[in-house]
Scaffold this active site. Structure first.
Site, PDB file in Angstrom:
ATOM      1  N   VAL A  50       0.810  -1.220   0.000  1.00 52.98           N
ATOM      2  CA  VAL A  50       0.000   0.000   0.000  1.00 52.98           C
ATOM      3  C   VAL A  50       0.843   1.269   0.000  1.00 52.98           C
ATOM      4  CG1 VAL A  50      -2.026  -1.037   1.071  1.00 52.98           C
ATOM      5  CG2 VAL A  50      -0.209  -0.097   2.522  1.00 52.98           C
ATOM      6  N   TYR A  51       2.146   1.180   0.125  1.00 47.49           N
ATOM      7  CA  TYR A  51       2.982   2.372   0.099  1.00 47.49           C
ATOM      8  C   TYR A  51       2.921   2.976  -1.300  1.00 47.49           C
ATOM      9  CZ  TYR A  51       5.060   0.880   4.564  1.00 47.49           C
ATOM     10  OH  TYR A  51       5.266   0.501   5.881  1.00 47.49           O
TER      11      TYR A  51
END
Length: 328
Positions: free
Chosen positions: A52-53
């Site tokens: 999700v970064y």
């Protein structure tokens, strides 16, 4: 850089890790390449990322830098899955989601396996056994070497760790837990850290500089231009560590730094690095200068009297039933 075993496993990692939370968002590819090369050049091996970064952008960026700048074989790549961009369900620890997310991460990174794969958060809507089965499946398939969890509180970590230890040969013990830990946040010492040490799970502290506050940049109400505390997007992230109690800790760290002719950031990092149970604090450096300062901590050991003074000024308050009952 010295190496440490990750929990009760044979895997050894550098005693500082490089975080990629801001890659693909605040850190461009050129800057990321410099950070990765400097980290590797200093003997660093553990690189921590997540699906999700930057919505996968951090993994894409790291994948493009592998081999071209730093040999894949020299790195321990730690990934995460389980957080989702769904306002109705922020966490998904189901077997289907986790294994699908793992395959997507491997593709973005351009690798055939992750050295450490971590469940990014506790999912109250999925049976724990199902989540842990996904970790076992990933290891058994060769796509993952070791597994861990992120953000599990004491009883959650105890349940997960005990479950994995209860069937030797069929299940794989947890190797790591990643939690926020610093002189400004010692809450994990109540239950999480004792559970981790008892289970043989290594601790990877995130935000070891107290979200940047322990660097001293926010002393006396300062909000330096370009800092997270000065930006609308991150000011709420920093705010919890700008109260009066936190400032007392920051001033103590600054005093220790003056006495040692060093910086507050180096003092704070040396303290957390040498805490019992800690394997490798994750460095969230956004600039080469920040990373250089953090990596220079390798040569610093805090004198006993300074370490004890910092312990005292930052000591968390233990109340029933977290405290040892025999001393109540």
């Amino acid at each position: 850089m010295d190496l440490r075993h990750l929990g009760r496993t044979g895997l050894r990692v550098s005693r500082f890790g490089l975080g990629t939370l801001t890659w693909g968002r605040d850190v461009g590819e050129h800057e990321a390449a410099g950070l990765l090369k400097a980290f590797w050049g200093a003997g660093g091996t553990l690189v921590d990322t997540a699906d999700v970064y930057a919505d996968g952008g951090a993994e894409y960026m790291l994948g493009r830098l592998l081999n071209g700048f730093v040999p894949r074989r020299d790195l321990i790549i730690a990934g995460k899955a389980g957080c989702v961009a769904d306002p109705d369900r922020r966490f998904d620890g189901s077997r289907g989601h986790l294994l699908g997310a793992l395959d997507a991460s491997l593709e973005r990174l351009g690798v055939d396996h992750l050295d450490l794969w971590q469940v990014h958060a506790w999912d109250p809507d999925t049976p724990l056994e199902e989540t842990l089965q996904a970790l076992d499946t990933a290891i058994r398939s060769g796509r993952v070497r070791y597994a861990g969890v992120v953000g599990y509180c004491g009883w959650q970590l105890a349940m997960a760790g005990t479950h994995q230890l209860s069937a030797p040969g069929d299940r794989y013990p947890l190797a790591a837990t990643q939690m926020e830990y610093s002189l400004l946040q010692r809450g994990i010492e109540r239950e999480v850290l004792p559970a981790a040490r008892e289970l043989g799970v290594g601790l990877l502290p995130s935000s070891p500089l107290g979200r940047g506050v322990l660097s001293g940049k926010y002393r006396k109400g300062a909000r330096p231009e370009g800092s997270r505390g000065a930006r609308d997007r991150f000011s709420a992230f920093v705010a919890p560590y700008l109260d009066e109690a936190a400032q007392r800790v920051v001033e103590a760290v600054a005093t220790a730094a003056d006495g040692l002719a060093t910086t507050p950031a180096r003092v704070a990092l040396a303290w957390v690095r040498d805490r019992p149970g800690v394997v490798a604090p994750i460095l969230g450096a956004r600039t080469a200068r920040q990373l250089e300062e953090s990596l220079s901590v390798e040569s610093l050991t805090l004198p006993g009297e300074i370490r004890r003074a910092l312990d005292d000024v930052s000591a968390p308050v233990h109340h029933y039933p977290d405290h040892d009952w025999s001393s109540l």
